[in-house]
Design an enzyme around this catalytic site. Structure first.
Site, PDB file in Angstrom:
ATOM      1  N   HIS A  83     -32.423  -7.428 -43.727  1.00 25.61           N
ATOM      2  CA  HIS A  83     -30.793  -7.501 -43.545  1.00 25.61           C
ATOM      3  C   HIS A  83     -30.277  -7.820 -42.191  1.00 25.61           C
ATOM      4  O   HIS A  83     -30.653  -7.289 -41.029  1.00 25.61           O
ATOM      5  CB  HIS A  83     -30.434  -6.171 -44.002  1.00 25.61           C
ATOM      6  CG  HIS A  83     -28.861  -5.994 -44.154  1.00 25.61           C
ATOM      7  ND1 HIS A  83     -28.104  -6.416 -44.934  1.00 25.61           N
ATOM      8  CD2 HIS A  83     -28.100  -5.494 -42.827  1.00 25.61           C
ATOM      9  CE1 HIS A  83     -26.722  -6.233 -44.550  1.00 25.61           C
ATOM     10  NE2 HIS A  83     -26.712  -5.650 -43.466  1.00 25.61           N
ATOM     11  N   ASP A 164     -19.867   2.510 -52.489  1.00 22.67           N
ATOM     12  CA  ASP A 164     -19.796   1.769 -51.230  1.00 22.67           C
ATOM     13  C   ASP A 164     -18.925   0.588 -51.597  1.00 22.67           C
ATOM     14  O   ASP A 164     -18.120   0.423 -50.298  1.00 22.67           O
ATOM     15  CB  ASP A 164     -21.253   1.418 -50.746  1.00 22.67           C
ATOM     16  CG  ASP A 164     -21.007   0.453 -49.600  1.00 22.67           C
ATOM     17  OD1 ASP A 164     -20.460   0.974 -48.460  1.00 22.67           O
ATOM     18  OD2 ASP A 164     -21.154  -0.764 -49.713  1.00 22.67           O
ATOM     19  N   ARG A 171     -12.127   0.717 -46.467  1.00 23.18           N
ATOM     20  CA  ARG A 171     -12.201   0.758 -44.813  1.00 23.18           C
ATOM     21  C   ARG A 171     -11.709  -0.449 -44.231  1.00 23.18           C
ATOM     22  O   ARG A 171     -11.215  -0.396 -42.991  1.00 23.18           O
ATOM     23  CB  ARG A 171     -13.821   1.200 -44.615  1.00 23.18           C
ATOM     24  CG  ARG A 171     -14.261   2.362 -44.971  1.00 23.18           C
ATOM     25  CD  ARG A 171     -15.724   2.649 -44.861  1.00 23.18           C
ATOM     26  NE  ARG A 171     -16.062   2.129 -43.787  1.00 23.18           N
ATOM     27  CZ  ARG A 171     -17.589   1.383 -43.565  1.00 23.18           C
ATOM     28  NH1 ARG A 171     -18.018   1.179 -44.448  1.00 23.18           N
ATOM     29  NH2 ARG A 171     -17.892   1.386 -42.183  1.00 23.18           N
ATOM     30  N   SER A 186     -23.371   2.648 -45.554  1.00 26.43           N
ATOM     31  CA  SER A 186     -22.978   1.522 -46.422  1.00 26.43           C
ATOM     32  C   SER A 186     -24.180   0.571 -46.553  1.00 26.43           C
ATOM     33  O   SER A 186     -24.429   0.077 -47.633  1.00 26.43           O
ATOM     34  CB  SER A 186     -21.520   0.917 -45.560  1.00 26.43           C
ATOM     35  OG  SER A 186     -21.412  -0.148 -46.272  1.00 26.43           O
ATOM     36  N   LYS A 190     -27.116   0.230 -49.980  1.00 31.59           N
ATOM     37  CA  LYS A 190     -27.316  -1.016 -50.810  1.00 31.59           C
ATOM     38  C   LYS A 190     -28.811  -1.469 -50.749  1.00 31.59           C
ATOM     39  O   LYS A 190     -29.346  -1.681 -51.683  1.00 31.59           O
ATOM     40  CB  LYS A 190     -26.464  -2.022 -50.406  1.00 31.59           C
ATOM     41  CG  LYS A 190     -24.874  -1.696 -50.756  1.00 31.59           C
ATOM     42  CD  LYS A 190     -24.073  -2.853 -50.225  1.00 31.59           C
ATOM     43  CE  LYS A 190     -23.635  -2.640 -48.829  1.00 31.59           C
ATOM     44  NZ  LYS A 190     -22.275  -3.318 -48.202  1.00 31.59           N
TER      45      LYS A 190
HETATM   46  N1  URA Z   1     -21.645  -4.206 -43.618  1.00 27.90           N
HETATM   47  C1  URA Z   1     -21.461  -3.527 -44.652  1.00 27.90           C
HETATM   48  O1  URA Z   1     -22.165  -3.517 -45.713  1.00 27.90           O
HETATM   49  N2  URA Z   1     -21.062  -2.306 -44.499  1.00 27.90           N
HETATM   50  C2  URA Z   1     -20.445  -1.860 -43.367  1.00 27.90           C
HETATM   51  O2  URA Z   1     -19.817  -0.838 -43.297  1.00 27.90           O
HETATM   52  C3  URA Z   1     -20.242  -2.640 -42.355  1.00 27.90           C
HETATM   53  C4  URA Z   1     -20.891  -3.856 -42.388  1.00 27.90           C
END
Ligand code: URA
Length: 441
Positions: A83, A164, A171, A186, A190
């Site tokens: 990621h 999320d 957010r 967050s 995932k």
């Molecule tokens: N990427 C995400 O998936 N979540 C965040 O809070 C910031 C960047």
């Protein structure tokens, strides 16, 4: 009996939320029983007050439990994913996933679309005619189990960490993205929910990154490594530089074309270096040794897996990529050494040309973006092309040129005082790409 107002007040006043409070508030929010304005207020309290390691781990678990958790542990080969926190010209996932699959791992890569100046992997791949981002879980499993493919890059289903999805959208519009525990939970909710056995995080640092300072990036990386490790996912983070764009392109189809150069054994040195470095980390996390990913790039095995991966998702690996209808060139205004090319400015310009979106759901142009003809450290001559801007909407050119107004510096080496105290070179010192490596403590 819990109440949203009590949870908000507890955090607002600097308290530590209990496990029961966290489980309740995330679950009630997912079911629509905690209102968006209440969750926004709680997010703002978390931005100010932070969360402890225990709270962050519980918050992450609650977000995972808001949906389905995939499980690929029965696949014959180890699973590993990467990621990136996002940057300009960051197309690394495209060559990396088939490369790691070619070296013996299965790569379940759930990716996103771009927002703002950073590109999204799915937007890039969608420039390939026929390619589909939505793959049912059973098909994902078949692709991952097929040793001739072994990698899938697709959109996360609606039932993967739905809390999320809702919270991140809130957010985004309430000024509450900038919180290390909220970002870490967050991202990791995932990644843990996607069912990978191991994970390599590429945390970007610098002008074109979400985090500009090394210390902040270290803190985020450490928080994510802890969350992954505690959830049983072998996790390591690399901190990598994002002051200048990666490679020589920013934009969807332009980046796919550059990834193909890398898969064909060529491509820009920085893309090759980062792809191979991340591949080595991924293979180590997956417990695969004795295979050098540089060989699999050079001998075409990674390209074979790319072609199979694209075809498995409906794409035609031989189809010509879309090209923008209009181009304009930004020429070097002086002769000398290019000492700076600002990733944020290039990303903003590519976005304005149509490569990115301002709002979730907006369309993007496949052919729009920027080709970079010189990188920091290169010599340039006045009047030579520095950047080529591509778009289908030529009315976007003035705004893109405006974004690039202060995007670069060219220094004439002859004009630099050799007695200058700048170190190590008065003109230009190339920064390393890899800045740090964070492992579980
Ligand atoms: N990427 C995400 O998936 N979540 C965040 O809070 C910031 C960047």
């Amino acid at each position: 009996m819990h109440s949203a107002v009590d949870v908000i007040r507890a955090k607002r006043d600097g308290g530590e939320l209990t496990d029961a409070q966290i489980d309740w508030v995330v679950d009630a929010f997912t079911r629509g029983q905690v209102a968006d304005e209440q969750m926004s207020a709680l997010a703002m309290a978390i931005v100010w007050r932070g969360m402890t390691r225990r709270e962050t781990a519980r918050w992450t678990a609650a977000m995972i439990n808001s949906g389905k958790r995939l499980d690929f542990s029965d696949l014959p080969r180890p699973t590993v994913d990467k990621h990136s926190t996002g940057g300009v010209g960051d197309k690394i996932t495209l060559p990396l996933s088939p490369l790691v699959a070619a070296c013996g791992a299965s790569v379940p890569q759930l990716s996103g679309r771009g927002l703002g100046h950073t590109g999204g992997t799915l937007d890039k791949l969608e420039s390939i005619p026929g390619w589909q981002a939505d793959i049912p879980v059973e098909r994902m499993r078949e692709i991952l189990a097929d040793p001739a493919i072994g990698a899938v890059i697709c959109a996360a289903g609606a039932d993967l960490a739905p809390a999320d999805k809702r919270l991140y959208a809130l957010r985004d519009v309430t000024g509450t993205v900038e919180s290390i525990p909220l970002i870490a939970s967050s991202i990791m909710s995932k990644k843990i929910a996607e069912g990978t056995g191991a994970l390599v995080l590429d945390v970007k640092v610098g002008r074109g990154a979400f985090l500009k300072e090394l210390e902040q990036a270290r803190e985020l990386a450490a928080a994510m490594v802890e969350l992954g490790t505690d959830a049983g996912v072998r996790t390591v983070a690399l901190l990598t530089a994002m002051d200048t764009p990666l490679g020589n392109t920013a934009g969807n189809a332009l980046e796919v074309a550059e990834s193909l150069e890398v898969l064909a054994g060529g491509g820009p040195a920085d893309i090759v270096e980062l792809t191979v470095t991340l591949a080595r980390e991924m293979l180590a996390q997956a417990g695969i040794d004795g295979i050098d990913p540089a060989d699999a790039l050079a001998d075409g095995r990674a390209m074979d897996h790319w072609r199979a991966m694209i075809a498995a998702q409906g794409g035609d690996p031989d189809a010509p990529l879309p090209v923008a209808h209009h181009t304009e060139t930004l020429e070097a205004p002086a002769t000398g050494t290019l000492t700076r090319l600002d990733a944020l400015d290039v990303g903003l310009a590519a976005w304005r040309l149509g490569a990115g979106r301002a709002r979730q759901g907006d369309p993007v142009q496949a052919g729009a973006g920027i080709r970079i003809h010189a990188k920091p450290g290169d010599s340039v001559k006045a009047g030579e092309p520095l950047l080529t801007l591509h778009t289908d909407t030529p009315e976007a050119f003035p705004a893109a040129f405006e974004a690039l107004r202060n995007a670069f510096d060219i220094v004439d080496p002859a004009a630099v005082d050799p007695r200058s105290s700048s170190h190590p070179s008065p003109v230009f010192a190339r920064m390393p790409l890899l800045l740090d490596r964070i492992t579980a403590s």
